[in-house]
Structure formats: C-alpha cells, structure tokens
Design a protein around this motif. Structure first.
Motif, PDB file in Angstrom:
ATOM      1  N   ASP A  56     -49.804  24.291  21.846  1.00  0.00           N
ATOM      2  CA  ASP A  56     -48.948  24.264  23.046  1.00  0.00           C
ATOM      3  C   ASP A  56     -47.531  23.894  22.597  1.00  0.00           C
ATOM      4  O   ASP A  56     -47.265  22.748  22.220  1.00  0.00           O
ATOM      5  CB  ASP A  56     -49.500  23.245  24.039  1.00  0.00           C
ATOM      6  CG  ASP A  56     -48.764  23.283  25.373  1.00  0.00           C
ATOM      7  OD1 ASP A  56     -47.508  23.311  25.352  1.00  0.00           O
ATOM      8  OD2 ASP A  56     -49.434  23.287  26.418  1.00  0.00           O
ATOM      9  N   VAL A  57     -46.621  24.873  22.635  1.00  0.00           N
ATOM     10  CA  VAL A  57     -45.279  24.674  22.084  1.00  0.00           C
ATOM     11  C   VAL A  57     -44.539  23.549  22.798  1.00  0.00           C
ATOM     12  O   VAL A  57     -43.779  22.799  22.172  1.00  0.00           O
ATOM     13  CB  VAL A  57     -44.466  25.994  22.149  1.00  0.00           C
ATOM     14  CG1 VAL A  57     -43.066  25.785  21.594  1.00  0.00           C
ATOM     15  CG2 VAL A  57     -45.164  27.086  21.383  1.00  0.00           C
ATOM     16  N   VAL A  58     -44.741  23.397  24.091  1.00  0.00           N
ATOM     17  CA  VAL A  58     -44.053  22.337  24.838  1.00  0.00           C
ATOM     18  C   VAL A  58     -44.500  20.969  24.344  1.00  0.00           C
ATOM     19  O   VAL A  58     -43.678  20.067  24.096  1.00  0.00           O
ATOM     20  CB  VAL A  58     -44.307  22.484  26.351  1.00  0.00           C
ATOM     21  CG1 VAL A  58     -43.692  21.310  27.112  1.00  0.00           C
ATOM     22  CG2 VAL A  58     -43.740  23.799  26.864  1.00  0.00           C
ATOM     23  N   LEU A  59     -45.826  20.803  24.194  1.00  0.00           N
ATOM     24  CA  LEU A  59     -46.333  19.517  23.720  1.00  0.00           C
ATOM     25  C   LEU A  59     -45.935  19.259  22.265  1.00  0.00           C
ATOM     26  O   LEU A  59     -45.595  18.133  21.891  1.00  0.00           O
ATOM     27  CB  LEU A  59     -47.851  19.471  23.855  1.00  0.00           C
ATOM     28  CG  LEU A  59     -48.402  19.316  25.281  1.00  0.00           C
ATOM     29  CD1 LEU A  59     -49.914  19.331  25.263  1.00  0.00           C
ATOM     30  CD2 LEU A  59     -47.900  18.027  25.914  1.00  0.00           C
ATOM     31  N   VAL A  60     -45.966  20.294  21.442  1.00  0.00           N
ATOM     32  CA  VAL A  60     -45.553  20.132  20.043  1.00  0.00           C
ATOM     33  C   VAL A  60     -44.075  19.739  19.972  1.00  0.00           C
ATOM     34  O   VAL A  60     -43.676  18.895  19.161  1.00  0.00           O
ATOM     35  CB  VAL A  60     -45.810  21.424  19.237  1.00  0.00           C
ATOM     36  CG1 VAL A  60     -45.202  21.312  17.843  1.00  0.00           C
ATOM     37  CG2 VAL A  60     -47.303  21.693  19.130  1.00  0.00           C
ATOM     38  N   THR A  61     -43.260  20.344  20.838  1.00  0.00           N
ATOM     39  CA  THR A  61     -41.824  20.003  20.878  1.00  0.00           C
ATOM     40  C   THR A  61     -41.640  18.528  21.233  1.00  0.00           C
ATOM     41  O   THR A  61     -40.799  17.834  20.645  1.00  0.00           O
ATOM     42  CB  THR A  61     -41.088  20.889  21.893  1.00  0.00           C
ATOM     43  OG1 THR A  61     -41.254  22.260  21.523  1.00  0.00           O
ATOM     44  CG2 THR A  61     -39.603  20.550  21.938  1.00  0.00           C
ATOM     45  N   LYS A  62     -42.448  18.045  22.179  1.00  0.00           N
ATOM     46  CA  LYS A  62     -42.359  16.628  22.542  1.00  0.00           C
ATOM     47  C   LYS A  62     -42.835  15.744  21.392  1.00  0.00           C
ATOM     48  O   LYS A  62     -42.279  14.667  21.150  1.00  0.00           O
ATOM     49  CB  LYS A  62     -43.182  16.360  23.800  1.00  0.00           C
ATOM     50  CG  LYS A  62     -42.569  16.975  25.056  1.00  0.00           C
ATOM     51  CD  LYS A  62     -43.407  16.690  26.285  1.00  0.00           C
ATOM     52  CE  LYS A  62     -42.747  17.303  27.526  1.00  0.00           C
ATOM     53  NZ  LYS A  62     -43.534  17.065  28.746  1.00  0.00           N
ATOM     54  N   MET A  63     -43.846  16.216  20.694  1.00  0.00           N
ATOM     55  CA  MET A  63     -44.308  15.463  19.528  1.00  0.00           C
ATOM     56  C   MET A  63     -43.228  15.394  18.447  1.00  0.00           C
ATOM     57  O   MET A  63     -43.019  14.356  17.819  1.00  0.00           O
ATOM     58  CB  MET A  63     -45.564  16.121  18.944  1.00  0.00           C
ATOM     59  CG  MET A  63     -46.856  15.755  19.632  1.00  0.00           C
ATOM     60  SD  MET A  63     -47.331  14.038  19.364  1.00  0.00           S
ATOM     61  CE  MET A  63     -47.628  14.026  17.613  1.00  0.00           C
ATOM     62  N   VAL A  64     -42.536  16.507  18.223  1.00  0.00           N
ATOM     63  CA  VAL A  64     -41.440  16.531  17.246  1.00  0.00           C
ATOM     64  C   VAL A  64     -40.348  15.557  17.670  1.00  0.00           C
ATOM     65  O   VAL A  64     -39.783  14.819  16.845  1.00  0.00           O
ATOM     66  CB  VAL A  64     -40.873  17.965  17.096  1.00  0.00           C
ATOM     67  CG1 VAL A  64     -39.535  17.943  16.362  1.00  0.00           C
ATOM     68  CG2 VAL A  64     -41.864  18.842  16.358  1.00  0.00           C
ATOM     69  N   GLY A  65     -40.049  15.520  18.986  1.00  0.00           N
ATOM     70  CA  GLY A  65     -39.064  14.557  19.490  1.00  0.00           C
ATOM     71  C   GLY A  65     -39.492  13.123  19.239  1.00  0.00           C
ATOM     72  O   GLY A  65     -38.683  12.270  18.872  1.00  0.00           O
ATOM     73  N   ALA A  66     -40.810  12.843  19.405  1.00  0.00           N
ATOM     74  CA  ALA A  66     -41.324  11.496  19.144  1.00  0.00           C
ATOM     75  C   ALA A  66     -41.217  11.159  17.657  1.00  0.00           C
ATOM     76  O   ALA A  66     -40.887  10.024  17.281  1.00  0.00           O
ATOM     77  CB  ALA A  66     -42.770  11.392  19.605  1.00  0.00           C
ATOM     78  N   CYS A  67     -41.491  12.151  16.802  1.00  0.00           N
ATOM     79  CA  CYS A  67     -41.336  11.935  15.357  1.00  0.00           C
ATOM     80  C   CYS A  67     -39.889  11.620  15.012  1.00  0.00           C
ATOM     81  O   CYS A  67     -39.599  10.758  14.162  1.00  0.00           O
ATOM     82  CB  CYS A  67     -41.786  13.169  14.588  1.00  0.00           C
ATOM     83  SG  CYS A  67     -43.572  13.454  14.602  1.00  0.00           S
TER      84      CYS A  67
END
Length: 761
Positions: A56-67
């Motif tokens: 899920d690109v949206v969730l992965v994008t949020k994960m990248v932001g958290a990283c």
C-alpha cells in the motif's frame, strides 16, 4: 488502499522499545508521526506485512516519513526498494527524509538514479529538495542541470520552486544567476524578495540589497531584519541603527541583531543601552539575547553591570537553563567573584561538560588551582566526560601548583582517552611542563605538535627564558620567523625577559629597538619593565634610572619594583630609597616594597632605618606576606609556610634541616644573618630564624619522604633569599640531588653545587 479491517498500532504513548496494543487502521497515522526506535519501526512493518498492506503506497509513504523523523533512512530505502509500484509522492518523501537528516549526497544520488532515470517526472514538490541538496553540497553543475530541466518543464516560474532555485544560487555565491532565477518567478512573494536581498547582503553588496529592499511591494519583519544584519556585518552601525529605528515592527530577531551589531563592533555600552530599551519593550529577551549580553559584560573592564544582568537572567523564564546559569558562572569568575560563581554552579542540577569547564576555568583564572583539581576529580566521579577545554584548564592548575606528576597524568589521560590534541591543548602542555620545571618535556611536546600558533611559540620561548636558556630562547625566535610566524606583544615580553635573566644587555636593546622599527609593535609597560630589570641586573643602575626618566609612558609599580630589586642585589641604598618612595606612593599597601628596602637597610647595618620601615608598615596596616612553598610528593602537593609546625612530621623536618646545616658548614655555608631582625640578638637564634624559611622546610620534607637521587621540585610564592639559594647549591652537591625552585621571578635548577641562574635572580 484495501478496505478490509486490519490490526495496526494505536496512538498511545510509545515507551522504550515496547509497542502498545493493536487496534484498527485509522490509528496508524498519528503513531507514525512520533519518533520511534528502529525496533519499533520494524515491528510496525511486520504488522503491515502480515496484514498484506506492505504494498500500500500510502502506508509505505507514511512509514518512510516515520523513518525520516527517527533518522532511519537506510531502513526507509529498504521500504522503498520493496515497493513494487512506488509513486512520485513516495519519491518526494524519500527526498524529504534525506535532506531533513542531512544526507545530501544520498538525496542527489536518489534523484539522479530514480527520478531522472525515467521512472517519474519531478513536480514542484520534488525540485526544492533537490536544490537544497545541491546548495548544501555546493554542487553548481548539478544544480544548473536541474535548473535547465525546471525551465523546460515550466516549473521555474512556480514560487516554491523559484525560491529554492534563488536560494541555491545565493548559497553558491552566484548572485547574478540568483537574480535571473528571481526574474523568472511569475508571482514572487515576500520570501522570494527576502532570499534575493539576503544573497546580496551575503556578497557584501549593500547598495543592491538596499535597492531591492526599496522596490519591495510588501516588506515584512524578516526583510527589515535582513537589512539590519547586513549593515551590521558591514560595520555600518549608522545605517544599521537607522533601519532599526525605522522598523514598523520589531521581533526578538530584530533586537538581537541590533545588540549583536554593537557588540561585534566593539560598542559594548551601546549594546547594553539597546538591551535596556528591549527590557522596557513588549519583546522579552531570549536565551540568545541573555548569552550575548553576558558575554558583552564579561568583556568589559568594570563590573558595574554584572548584578543588573544577573538579576534579569535570574528573573527570566529561562532562569533554570543550564546555558544561562553557566554563563552566570563565567561572569562571576571573570570579575573575581569566585565564591558567587561556585554558589551558582552548585545550584545547577543537570551539570554538563561545559558547566564544569566554566567552574574549573574560573578557579584557575582566579589562582585557586587546588579547588580546580578537586572539582576535576569530582567531574570524573560523576562520569561526565572532559573535553580538550577541560584539560587546558586542568593543565593550567597543574602549572600554577608546579604539580608535575599530576600534569604528566593529565597528559597520559589525554592520550589514553583519545582527546584531540588541538593547538590550544598542545600549548597548555608546553606551558605546564615549562612552569613545572621540566623544560625538556616541554620541548618534546613542542616539536611534536603538528600545528602551532603564535601562543605556542610564545609559551616555549617563555619557558626557555624562565629556565635560564636565554640564548636558546633567542634562537627559537629566529626559527619562529623562518617558519613564517609574526611575533606579537607577548613574544617580546618573553624575549626581553630571556635577555634579562642572561644579562644580555646589547641583545636586549637590539630587540627592544626593533619592536617598532621592524615589527610595528609599540613597546608597552611590560617591555619597559624588562629593560629596567635587564639594566639593573647587569649593575647598570644609573642607566636604568635614566631609562625610566626618558620613558614616554608613566612608570608603574612594576618598573620601580624592578629598580628596587636591582638596588637590593647591588646594595645601592640611595637609589633604593627613591624607588621605594615611588612604590609606596603608587601602592601603599604592598608589603614587598617595605620589606625589600628594610632588608637593604639591615644588610647595611642601618637598624634605625629598619625600625622606621617596620613602624611605617604597622601604621599603614601593611602585613608581610608569609613565605609559602609547595612540594609535590607522589600524588599529593604539600604546602609549608615560614616557621610552619602544622605538619604531623614537623619535628622530623626541623631535625633534618639542622642535620643538613651541620653538614654544610664545613663546605663553606655560613648562614646570612645580616638581614635578620636586630631584635634577635643571639647569633644562634638568627640562624634558627633562617632555618624556618618555607623552602628549607619543603626541601627537608622531600628529603625524608623520597628515595635518594629523586629530583625535588618546589614552587615558592616569593623570591628565594640569598641564604636559601646558597644552601641549596651546596645540598645539590652534598647529596647528589637535583633541586628545582620556581620562585616569583624564575626557575633555579641546582645541580652539582651550581644554579642555572648564575647569580641573576
């Protein structure tokens, strides 16, 4: 995004490495905005994998932001690589994360290989991150290529992209290109104008900056602040003040800029006046304001403003700030209020290295080396890591005490713990070894230093001079010039001191005359004092008096003290009386002035004059400073005063000296009782008075507590007397001991019956 319900993490507080219980998907976003540990990020990723949401690109994008928030960009890149169908938003999140964490090379590499590789076409959110990376790396060629692409794509006219482009060229020092980029912006906003004005200010072109400022359709407080800072940086305080007065609105930055402008240009009083205005305004001083103001006050010659500034800081909202309290410690210490400094220091709860440095440095600056070393030991016991600045202060304390053993331990500590040996720490080591009597180790440190500055050369020249190596000091000065270092005021004090201790009159005059003629340095009172001392030691007393008469500046007490000291050595009673009268007029409370002349009278047998001097001291309330000598035995420093009986082994100490005196008399030692008070009529009593001198007690203690052949090093607060000097020459021969005495004037190295001073002290 899949519509199925999945178990993810709630937005409860994250404590340690433990994750909260699991709830539904809507709680994921707030959680990923927190700073998480890498282990927690991996746990969240694992939940996404088990839930089938790892693509899920949206969730992965949020994960990248958290990283990115957590600084885990390596893991963010793994997430990106694991996404089968990334989009531009995810790419932009990667770029943002790299630039936020200072990974500018990685950001540029990502842009070139992912975005320019044909996968996506950049948008107005992509390019600002790329220009930021290019600016940080000063990658002009890469930036120009991205600029060309932005023009072709029509993005250069966007204010967001255009502002980043102007900023890129400004930071790379290309003001012309910054102006061209600015002109391409379709609707420049105040930020656009401010960036361009800032680029002209940075380049020093205040004329162009002012022209732009006047053309601005809408100025904000940042615009005014930029102009104010520009004029301040250029040293144009008149224009800076004019801008400040014309500002329709002032914020904290405005006040700080005006205060700093005056401070940086040596106008401390004006800076304090602006600060006083600020205190009465609606803008409250910030931490940076108070630190600047306290720095200004500490650099002033008087302490009139200390209480006012300290009281303001104590009443402020940041009164418990460690940085503010540390600055207060520094301020008190600078003006000799060492007990006030320690009181503030003691009240700081979370002491750090900088805080300890301030207090240890304060003790050393105020000649309290024992307290400095005690605090250093406490710092270690509290597991607070010292740095190079700590060690510089500790070495200064060792130098003051003459504690060579402790100084050597500090040197080893620096090497064991990998503390960087910068030029300041190296210079401190050179100075410590020299002042502790080990000029050979001082030289070894000096020649190994990869970098030196003028202070380093001065420390080594001064060290050679105080140890009686005058010719060596002069040779080192020649080497200093060969290596391209320009001497300064302090260099010539050290050189003239070297000539004085060696009796090099012609060399001394040659150096003194070259100061202004060759080096453009006007001689100061210290240099004139060295010249009077040089002439006096060489028995040219009439020339010394004439030299004082012709001085272009008013002689101070040090000048007359140098002359009086020479009169004592060469028994010139008439000139000694004149020098003493001058000294007493300048400093009526200094005991040394009376004592020196009194000793001259005693030596000449003029006991009525001795009595008159003693009476004068009593009437003026002047007390003679007691002689005090310190000797380092093992890891401890022991201090003795004249006639001291406080040491537990005092009886053994006195017995040891009496035994030595008996052994020395057949070698030609005859106690110099000529200066002992006439009231002690018995010759034996006079001898016993001489035997109680502090340096004799220190030497006796060292002899009974150290192994035969061990060198003895002593630091004395006063000048060594003739009797002690002669006795130590003979002891060095009798016992084969090397005795080093650092008195108020210089070092005396006694070896095999001779002293390194050769009678010049």
């Amino acid at each position: 995004m899949a519509s199925m319900a999945v178990s993810v993490l709630v937005s409860e507080p994250v404590k340690g490495n433990h994750l909260p219980r699991l709830y539904d998907e809507r709680h994921l976003s707030p959680l990923l905005k927190k700073r998480l540990a890498l282990r927690q990020l991996k746990q969240i990723h694992a939940k996404l994998l088990r839930g089938g949401l790892n693509q899920d690109v949206v969730l992965v994008t949020k994960m990248v932001g958290a990283c990115a928030v957590s600084g885990a960009m390596d893991y963010a890149y793994l997430l990106f690589r694991g996404t089968q169908h990334p989009d531009l938003v995810l790419c932009n999140a990667m770029l943002k994360g790299y630039t936020q964490n200072g990974f500018m090379k990685e950001a540029l590499h990502f842009y070139v290989h992912v975005l320019e590789g044909g996968f996506f076409f950049p948008d107005q959110y992509t390019l600002p991150y790329v220009f930021k990376a290019c600016a940080a790396l000063l990658a002009v060629t890469a930036g120009r290529a991205v600029h060309a692409m932005s023009v072709k794509s029509g993005l250069a006219g966007d204010a967001f992209v255009g502002n980043s482009l102007v900023d890129f060229y400004a930071k790379c020092g290309d003001v012309d290109s910054a102006l061209c980029a600015f002109c391409r912006i379709e609707e420049p906003n105040p930020i656009s104008w401010n960036i361009l004005i800032g680029s002209f200010v940075s380049s020093g072109d205040m004329v162009s900056a002012r022209k732009l400022f006047d053309e601005m359709p809408e100025r904000d407080v940042a615009s005014w602040n930029t102009m104010l800072s520009g004029y301040a940086k250029a040293g144009d305080l008149v224009e800076a003040r004019r801008v400040f007065e014309q500002m329709p609105e002032r914020n904290l930055v405005s006040w700080n800029a005006m205060i700093a402008a005056y401070a940086q240009n040596g106008k401390g009083e004006h800076a304090l006046m602006v600060f006083s205005q600020m205190v009465g305004s609606s803008v409250s001083p910030g931490v940076a304001t108070m630190l600047t103001v306290m720095s200004i006050v500490s650099n002033m010659s008087n302490s009139d403003n200390v209480n006012w500034v300290v009281d303001l800081a104590a009443r402020s909202e940041f009164a418990n700030s460690v940085s503010i309290l540390t600055a207060i410690v520094n301020l008190h210490a600078k003006f000799g209020r060492i007990d006030d400094a320690y009181r503030v220091f003691s009240g700081i709860h979370d002491k750090d290295t900088v805080c300890y440095n301030a207090m240890i440095g304060g003790f050393t600056q105020n000649q309290e080396p024992s307290r400095a070393l005690e605090l250093f030991r406490r710092m270690q016991s509290e597991a607070i890591e010292p740095d190079a600045m700590t060690m510089v202060s500790v070495l200064s304390a060792c130098a003051q005490l003459g504690a060579l053993g402790l100084g050597e331990w500090v040197h080893n500590y620096v090497e064991r713990n990998g503390i960087p040996m910068d030029v300041y720490l190296g210079t401190a080591l050179v100075d410590m070894y020299a002042r502790c009597g080990d000029v050979d180790s001082s030289w070894r440190v000096f020649i190994k230093m990869p970098q030196r500055d003028v202070a380093t050369w001065n420390a080594m020249i001064r060290g050679l001079a105080m140890h009686g190596h005058g010719n060596g000091a002069l040779q080192l000065f020649l080497q200093m010039e060969i290596e391209g270092y320009s001497p300064n005021y302090i260099t010539f004090v050290a050189l003239l001191s070297a000539c004085s201790h060696e009796g090099l009159v012609s060399h001394g005059f040659s150096i003194f005359n070259s100061m202004k003629a060759k080096y453009g340095i006007m001689p100061g009172i210290e240099h004139y004092g060295c010249m009077v001392d040089l002439l006096g030691r060489a028995k040219h007393l009439a020339e010394a008096r004439e030299f004082i008469e012709k001085m272009p500046i008013e002689p101070d007490s040090a000048i007359w003290a140098a002359l009086l000291s020479a009169c004592r050595f060469h028994q010139n009673l008439e000139l000694a009386k004149e020098a003493t009268e001058k000294l007493i007029a300048l400093n009526p409370s200094h005991d040394g002035n009376y004592v020196l002349l009194s000793n001259i009278y005693a030596k000449a047998g003029k006991w009525e004059d001795v009595a008159r001097m003693r009476e004068s001291m009593r009437s003026q309330g002047v007390r003679k400073t007691p002689g005090c000598s310190a000797v380092e035995i093992g890891d401890s420093v022991y201090e003795f005063t004249a006639g001291d009986r406080s040491h537990p082994q005092w009886a053994e100490i006195y017995a040891k000296w009496n035994e030595l005196a008996k052994q020395l008399k057949p070698m030609g030692y005859s106690p110099d009782t000529g200066t002992v008070l006439r009231g002690i009529l018995d010759e034996e009593e006079k001898e016993q008075a001489l035997y109680r001198h502090s340096e004799k007690l220190a030497v006796s203690f060292a002899l009974i507590t150290t192994k035969p052949g061990t060198p003895i090093r002593i630091v004395k607060n006063l000048r060594i007397c003739v009797d002690c000097h002669r006795a130590f020459e003979l002891i060095s021969l009798l016992l084969g001991r090397e005795i080093t005495i650092r008195d108020r004037n210089r070092f005396h190295h006694f070896r095999e019956g001779h002293c390194s001073c050769r009678g010049y002290w």
